[in-house]
Design an enzyme around this catalytic site. Structure first.
Site, PDB file in Angstrom:
ATOM      1  N   ASP A 101      15.420 -59.246  -1.003  1.00  0.00           N
ATOM      2  CA  ASP A 101      14.810 -58.422   0.049  1.00  0.00           C
ATOM      3  C   ASP A 101      15.795 -57.364   0.536  1.00  0.00           C
ATOM      4  OD1 ASP A 101      12.879 -57.537   1.803  1.00  0.00           O
ATOM      5  OD2 ASP A 101      12.604 -59.460   2.801  1.00  0.00           O
TER       6      ASP A 101
ATOM      7  N   ASP B 249       4.152 -55.961   2.827  1.00  0.00           N
ATOM      8  CA  ASP B 249       4.082 -57.064   3.791  1.00  0.00           C
ATOM      9  C   ASP B 249       2.668 -57.234   4.342  1.00  0.00           C
ATOM     10  OD1 ASP B 249       6.671 -57.931   3.641  1.00  0.00           O
ATOM     11  OD2 ASP B 249       7.372 -56.831   5.399  1.00  0.00           O
TER      12      ASP B 249
END
Length: 725
Positions: free
Chosen positions: A471, A541
Site C-alpha cells: 500500500d 477503496d
C-alpha cells in the site's frame, strides 16, 4: 517489421504502420501513423505530406518553416514554437537546440530502460540517434514493434558527450505529431473513491495538459490520453492511445496549433525537474505505449490489454489463476486479535475462499493511523504468538496467508523515525506536511531502500506468506532530500520513484513465489509501471457495487480486467452507505480478480450460500477474465445500464455482466447488442435457453432483464456445433 533505407523508416505492427523520414535539413519527420502501408508508399508520402514543411534550399529563411513541422524530436529556440521534447541548460546558460540525424540501427529485442519497468522481450527495435548542432548532447530515439501486437513503444536516451555537465530541465519520452487533423481528447480523471472516470472533450487550440505533480501517478489524472476522431465510438472509428509506463509525476499534453496540426508529447513532469547530467552520462526516459485503433475505443482497449499481458506483467503470474481472497480491513479495521480473526478464516474455508489477507494494524505500535509505520515487526500484544498461530489456523483450513505492508511511509511515533528522523523527505527547519498522520521515506537514498527491503524480507522469510499487499497512502510533499546537493534537488521526485522500482524489483525477485498486489489508498497509483511488478492493483477503496461499475469501466479503457482487484464488501457500503444486492456486488467483482472485504461470520446462512455459489461460478470463468477480449456494451456514464462482455480469443465463449442502476417508468424496451462473437457461428445463451448466431446477437441483441434498483444479471454464452445459414 522494420524497413529502413535512404533516410526512410517504416515500422509495421499487427494492424498499423508508423512512418518517418529524414528531410533535406536532416530533421526526423513523422509521415504516417495509422492503417498499414508498404515501403513503396513512402516516396508518395514524402512527396506529399513530407514536402509541406520543405522550403527551397536557397531560401535564407528556411528554418522559419519549422514552426509546425511534424517532428519526432522537436527542439527549443529555433523557430519551432510548439512544445519541445528536451531542454538542457549548458554551463553558459544557453538552452537552444537543433537535433539532426546522425545514425540509426535495427536490432531484435527491446531496449534496456535503466532502473525502470519496460517491455520484457521479443519484437524489433529501431534506434535513431540525433545530434544537437549547438551542444554535445545526443538523443537516441527508440521505437519497438511486434508482429502480433498493435502498439509501438517509444522512449529516448539522452547522452552528454561533452566535458561539462548540463542540466536537463525537460526530458520527455516521445512526441507524436498529426498534420491537419481534428480530434476529441479523452482523459481518465478522478479522486479518491472515484478513480478513472472517462471524460471526452473537443481538443481546443492551445495546450491541453494532463499531469500529476504529486510524486505518484495519482487518483486525479491517470497517465493516459487518447485522441479520438469525431466518428469514433466503442466499436468503430479511429483513435490513438498514449500511455506512460511510469508511476511518478508525469505530463501528457496535446497541443492544437494555429495551422491545425496536433502534437501529443509527454513523459516525466518537468515542473521542478532539473537533472544534472555529467560528462559521459546517459539519462533514460520512461517508455510510452502508443496505440492506433480503427476498431473504436474497444479496439484500443484490447490492444493495450494484449500488450500489458504479453510484455508488462511478470510471466509467472500473467495467466496464473488469481487467488479468491478475504481481506479483514472492512471487517475489523485496526481492532482485531486472534480471537476475532480465527472465525473469519474458518468461515472463508467453508465458503471456498483460497487466501486470508491480514491488512493494516499487525505490526509495531499500531492501533490506529497515527503510529507504527516503518516498524515491520509483529505486534505480539495484539497477535499472541506472532503471526504463526493465525497462519497455522489458515493452513489447517487449507487457506494461504497474505499480509499488508506500506513500505514507503513512516509514522512520527515509530522506532524507525526516532532512530532516523533524517530519512524522510523534508527540509530541515520546516515542519513537514502530514497526510494520514504519516511521512514519506526518502527512497532516493539507497540505504533507506535497503533497510526497508531487509525489514520486509525478514517478515516474509520467517513466516509462510503467499500474498503481499503493498500500500501507499499519501503523496509526496516538500520535495527535498537532505542527502542530495543543492544542484540535484530537482532530481528528487524521479529518484524517489526509481527507489520504489528498485525495492519492488528486489522483493519480487527475492520472493518469486509470493503474489504481490499493488495499492495506493485504492487506485492512486494504478499504472503500467506498477503492473510490471504487481500482477494486479487494488482498483479503488470504493467497493460500492454501483460506483465500482463506473470505476472498472473507466479503468478497462487502457488496462486489462486481470489487473483489477475487485472485492465484495458489506452493506450499507462503508464509502457511500448505499445498499446494493449481494448478487450485484458479486457480479461486478467477477469482472476482475475477485475477493471479499467483509466479516464473513456476520452473513446470514442464505448470504453464505450465495457467496459460496459466487466463488464456484467465478472459478468457471476466471480464465476468461485472465485471457479474454473485453467488449464494453453499455456505459453507466451514459445510461442507467452497465454491461460488459468478455469473449474468449477463439470466440467460442462469452461472459456478460450487466447492472441496472435505477428502474425508470416504462423503461422496458432496452436491448444489449453483444459484440465480439463470430457472426456466422451459432451460440446458446445459457440463462435464457436461447440460440442465435453471433451476427443476430450483435445486430438484434438481447432484451435487458427486469430488475429492481441496482439489480444485475449474467449471461453465459457458448458456441454450439450447428452452423447458421
Amino acid at each position: 517489421m522494420i524497413y529502413a533505407q535512404n533516410g526512410k523508416f517504416l515500422l509495421n505492427g499487427k494492424g498499423f504502420s508508423y512512418a518517418m523520414f529524414i528531410d533535406g535539413q536532416g530533421f526526423l519527420q513523422k509521415l504516417h501513423f495509422g492503417g498499414q502501408i508498404i515501403p513503396s508508399d513512402l516516396d508518395f508520402l514524402i512527396c506529399g505530406i513530407g514536402k509541406i514543411q520543405e522550403p527551397p534550399f536557397d531560401n535564407p529563411n528556411r528554418e522559419s518553416y519549422l514552426d509546425g513541422m511534424p517532428a519526432e524530436c522537436p527542439f527549443f529556440g529555433r523557430i519551432d514554437t510548439c512544445e519541445p521534447m528536451i531542454t538542457a541548460v549548458r554551463s553558459d546558460g544557453a538552452v537552444v537546440s537543433r537535433f539532426i540525424y546522425s545514425s540509426h540501427k535495427i536490432y531484435d529485442g527491446v531496449p534496456n530502460v535503466k532502473g525502470m519497468p519496460c517491455a520484457r522481450g521479443g519484437g524489433q527495435t529501431l534506434a535513431i540517434t540525433l545530434k544537437d548542432n549547438f551542444s554535445p548532447i545526443e538523443v537516441t530515439l527508440n521505437y519497438t514493434v511486434w508482429d502480433d501486437l498493435n502498439v509501438v513503444v517509444k522512449n529516448c536516451e539522452i547522452f552528454n558527450g561533452g566535458g561539462d555537465s548540463v542540466f536537463l530541465t525537460r526530458a520527455f519520452s516521445f512526441c507524436c505529431d498529426f498534420t491537419d487533423e481534428r480530434f476529441d481528447v479523452m482523459r481518465l480523471w478522478g479522486d479518491w473513491g472515484k478513480e478513472r472516470s472517462p471524460e471526452i472533450s473537443p481538443l481546443s487550440h492551445g495546450i491541453t495538459r494532463l499531469q500529476s505533480t504529486r510524486g505518484v501517478s495519482s487518483h486525479q489524472i491517470n497517465p493516459f490520453l487518447a485522441l479520438i476522431k469525431p466518428d469514433c465510438d466503442e466499436n468503430v472509428g479511429e483513435c490513438y492511445g498514449f500511455q506512460l509506463v511510469y508511476s511518478g509525476s508525469f505530463v501528457l499534453s496535446a497541443e492544437l496549433g494555429n495551422k491545425g496540426q496536433t502534437r501529443v508529447i509527454g513523459g516525466i513532469n518537468d515542473l521542478n525537474f532539473r537533472w544534472k547530467l555529467d560528462s559521459g552520462e546517459r539519462f533514460f526516459t520512461p517508455q510510452a505505449i502508443i496505440c492506433y485503433s480503427n476498431e473504436g475505443l474497444g479496439g484500443m482497449s484490447r490492444a493495450y490489454a494484449d500488450y500489458i499481458r504479453a510484455q508488462i506483467v511478470r510471466p509467472k503470474w500473467v495467466n496464473a489463476r488469481r487467488p479468491v481472497l478475504v481481506n479483514n480491513w472492512e471487517a475489523t479495521y485496526f481492532d482485531f486479535n486472534n480471537e476475532r480473526l480465527f472465525p473469519i478464516a474458518d468461515e472463508a474455508a467453508r465458503l471456498g475462499i483460497d487466501t486470508f489477507v491480514l491488512d493494516d494494524g499487525w505490526f509495531g505500535k499500531r492501533d490506529g493511523a497515527a503510529s507504527g509505520l516503518g516498524d515491520w515487526y509483529v505486534n505480539t500484544s495484539k497477535l499472541k504468538g506472532g503471526l504463526k498461530p493465525l497462519i497455522d489456523r489458515c493452513k489447517q483450513n487449507g487457506l494461504k496467508f497474505g499480509l499488508w505492508f506500506e513500505p514507503e511511509m513512516v509514522s512520527r511515533d515509530s522506532d524507525l523515525f526516532r532512530a532516523h528522523p533524517d530519512w524522510i523527505i523534508s527540509k530541515s527547519g520546516y515542519e513537514p506536511a502530514l497526510q494520514r498522520n504519516q511521512l514519506v521515506l526518502d527512497f532516493s537514498r539507497a540505504e533507506v531502500v535497503d533497510y526497508i527491503f531487509n525489514s520486509v524480507s525478514d517478515v516474509i522469510k520467517n513466516n509462510d506468506i503467499s500474498y503481499v499487499k503493498w500500500d501507499m497512502n499519501r503523496y509526496l510533499s516538500e520535495f527535498y532530500s537532505p542527502a542530495l546537493p543543492a544542484d540535484r534537488q530537482g532530481e528528487l521526485a524521479h529518484r524517489y520513484i526509481l527507489g520504489v522500482y528498485r525495492l519492488a524489483d528486489m522483493l519480487t525477485n527475492a520472493f518469486p513465489d509470493v503474489f504481490f498486489e499493488g495499492c495506493a489508498s485504492g487506485g492512486g497509483r494504478f499504472d503500467t509501471g506498477m503492473l510490471y511488478y504487481f500482477p494486479q492493483i487494488w482498483t479503488s477503496d470504493d467497493t460500492d457495487g454501483y460506483e465500482r461499475a463506473k470505476i472498472q469501466w473507466g479503468t478497462s479503457l487502457c488496462y486489462p480486467l486481470s489487473a483489477m482487484s475487485c472485492h465484495v464488501s458489506a452493506c450499507p457500503n462503508h464509502q457511500t452507505e448505499r445498499v446494493v444486492p449481494l448478487g450485484t456486488r458479486g457480479n461486478i467483482a467477477s469482472l476482475g480478480a475477485t475477493g471479499y472485504e467483509l466479516d464473513l461470520t456476520k452473513l446470514s446462512n442464505e448470504e453464505k450460500a450465495q457467496v459460496a455459489e459466487q466463488i464456484t461460478e467465478y472459478k468457471k470463468i476466471d480464465d476468461l477474465v485472465l485471457r479474454g477480449d473485453l467488449y464494453r456494451l453499455s456505459s453507466p456514464f451514459d445510461s442507467p445500464i452497465f454491461c460488459m462482455a468478455v469473449v474468449s480469443k477463439d470466440k467460442t465463449l462469452a461472459y456478460v455482466v450487466g447492472e441496472r442502476a435505477l428502474t425508470l417508468p416504462r423503461d422496458v424496451n432496452r436491448i444489449i447488442r453483444i459484440y465480439g462473437l463470430d457472426d456466422g457461428k451459432m451460440y446458446r445463451v445459457r440463462e435464457l435457453n436461447l440460440t442465435a448466431s453471433g451476427g443476430a446477437l450483435k445486430t438484434a441483441g438481447l432484451p435487458v432483464p427486469k430488475t429492481g434498483d441496482f439489480g444485475s444479471w449474467t449471461w453465459h454464452i457458448e458456441q454450439i456445433t450447428t452452423t447458421g445459414k
